[in-house]
Design an enzyme around this catalytic site. Structure first.
Site, PDB file in Angstrom:
ATOM      1  CB  ALA A  83      -0.922  -0.011   1.205  1.00 44.35           C
ATOM      2  CB  ALA A  84       3.366   2.148  -2.551  1.00 43.06           C
ATOM      3  N   PRO A  86       1.149   7.741  -0.548  1.00 42.96           N
ATOM      4  CG  PRO A  86       1.458   9.856   0.412  1.00 42.96           C
ATOM      5  CD  PRO A  86       0.966   8.477   0.715  1.00 42.96           C
ATOM      6  N   GLY A  87       3.880   7.553  -1.183  1.00 44.03           N
ATOM      7  CA  GLY A  87       5.259   7.264  -1.530  1.00 44.03           C
ATOM      8  C   GLY A  87       6.305   7.583  -0.488  1.00 44.03           C
ATOM      9  N   GLY A  88       5.930   7.995   0.691  1.00 40.25           N
ATOM     10  CA  GLY A  88       6.905   8.317   1.734  1.00 40.25           C
ATOM     11  C   GLY A  88       7.762   7.122   2.113  1.00 40.25           C
ATOM     12  CE  LYS A  89       4.483   3.746   6.404  1.00 44.11           C
ATOM     13  NZ  LYS A  89       3.547   4.834   6.026  1.00 44.11           N
ATOM     14  CG  ASP A 151       1.466   2.089   6.478  1.00 45.93           C
ATOM     15  OD1 ASP A 151       1.226   1.819   7.666  1.00 45.93           O
ATOM     16  OD2 ASP A 151       1.321   3.226   6.005  1.00 45.93           O
ATOM     17  CB  CYS A 208      -1.638   5.434  11.292  1.00 43.33           C
ATOM     18  SG  CYS A 208      -2.951   5.437  10.054  1.00 43.33           S
TER      19      CYS A 208
END
Length: 405
Positions: A83-84, A86-89, A151, A208
């Site tokens: 579950a990528a 918006p791309g932070g991880k 995530d 979260c």
């Protein structure tokens, strides 16, 4: 506000100097992070500086650093971010892998992949493949990867400090649905991993949220259905996972999971746990146990249903049949063998009762009663009893002859 330095393009020290020169007050995030910077105050918009546009940093919650640090992806590995967006991880993993290897950045919502693509381009990430699949179907598309980061979609109840409206927007029914989805996604992520990987074989699950139903209960479900075990995360931030909560009881290894609380750690509420896969397939014991009760219950249900059907059939017996049987017991089959139906006789009797009784009919009834008295003297005691009951109770149901005028 926290920013993460993109070490693919710049060092943290150089970035800090550049931002301080633009009027930004900042400091290192914490000892456990080598790339985080905490912004205390700024005279310029943090999301519009030349350094931001050049991809030297990205705005990211410090809690989101933790699952990536726990996963610890290595260069030249194949990694999935289920579950990528918006791309932070995803971009942080590429940073740790030094743009080597392959990251499959998947998201089930196509609209969100645009932000994922934009961040990868701005930060100079070149080892990412963006996909748009339902995460539960990934095992049929990609197999034998080294590591997986999930995530998972969650209720977001760990973000109440930032958005108090979350307290009224979520309910237990929605949390139960999310928990079911999270279990399916985690099993799919485990099935994608190669347990014989020389460097990997790890899965990190994070949310979260701070609810047990979305965290420890999901991990426990995976432990019961797949060949995985909980291992150390390598991160000392947060507190241990819960091993007992209300009706839930979890194994002692659940303490290796980590929980982050807003009021304790001054970060968003978060949960993350690291799993090690040591074999493929589904646990056979669990499958057999799941099948046996279902089979036994179904047989018992069939027996109960058959018994209930028989009882219903007995109850459905008409009152007419019951009355006929009682009449046969009282008067014998001879009295009932006049070729006429009891119901018709009863109906005619009721109709005749409503008609006026004439003198001839009264005489006929007296004669019949006299004949019955004669029979009393001749017949044995049993027949006497029957005729007495006959006189006291219902009169013999014989058709009365209509008087001819």
């Amino acid at each position: 506000m926290v920013i993460r330095t993109n070490t693919l393009k710049v060092k943290r020290r150089d970035l800090a100097k550049a931002l301080i020169g633009r009027g930004v007050s900042l400091e290192p995030l914490a000892e456990w992070s080598k790339v985080g910077l905490k912004v205390n105050d700024s005279k310029v918009p943090i999301g519009a500086t030349p350094e931001y546009l050049a991809g030297h940093y990205i705005l990211q919650s410090p809690s989101s650093f933790l699952p990536v640090i726990a996963l610890c992806p290595q260069p030249d590995e194949v990694v999935i971010d289920m579950a990528a967006a918006p791309g932070g991880k995803t971009t942080y993993m590429a940073q740790l892998m030094k743009n080597k290897g392959t990251i499959i950045a998947n998201d089930s919502q196509k609209a969100r992949t645009k932000a994922l693509y934009a961040n990868c381009q701005r930060l100079g990430v070149s080892n990412v493949i963006i996909s748009n699949y339902d995460g539960r179907k990934l095992p049929s598309i990609v197999k034998n990867v080294d590591r997986v980061l999930l995530d998972s979609p969650c209720s977001g109840l760990g973000l109440i400090s930032r958005d108090p409206s979350m307290k009224t927007q979520k309910n237990f029914k929605e949390i139960s649905k999310l928990s079911a989805l999270q279990k399916e996604l985690l099993l799919a992520g485990i099935d994608c991993v190669n347990p014989h990987s020389k460097t990997g074989g790890y899965i990190v699950y994070s949310t979260c949220s701070v609810t047990v139903e979305e965290n420890e209960a999901v991990i426990n479900y995976a432990l019961n259905h797949r060949y995985v075990k909980i291992v150390e995360t390598g991160v000392q931030v947060g507190v241990s996972g819960v091993i007992a909560y209300k009706k839930y009881r979890f194994p002692a290894s659940m303490k290796l999971a980590r929980r982050v609380y807003p009021h304790v750690h001054n970060m968003d509420g978060f949960f993350f746990c690291k799993l090690k896969k040591f074999a493929n397939g589904v646990k056979k014991k669990v499958v057999e146990e799941d099948k046996k009760p279902v089979a036994d219950v179904s047989k018992e249900d069939r027996k109960d249903s058959n018994g209930k059907k028989k009882e219903r059939k007995k109850k459905k017996r008409s009152h007419k049949e019951i009355e006929d049987e009682e009449l046969k017991d009282d008067y014998g089959a001879e009295d009932m063998s006049d070729g006429s139906n009891n119901v018709d006789v009863r109906e005619e009797q009721e109709s005749n009762d409503n008609e006026p009784i004439e003198e001839d009919e009264v005489k006929q009834e007296k004669e019949e009663s006299d004949m019955d008295e004669e029979k009393l003297a001749e017949e044995p005691k049993k027949t006497k009893k029957k005729i007495k009951d006959k006189k006291q109770g219902a009169r013999p149901e014989k058709k009365r002859k209509k008087h001819k005028e």
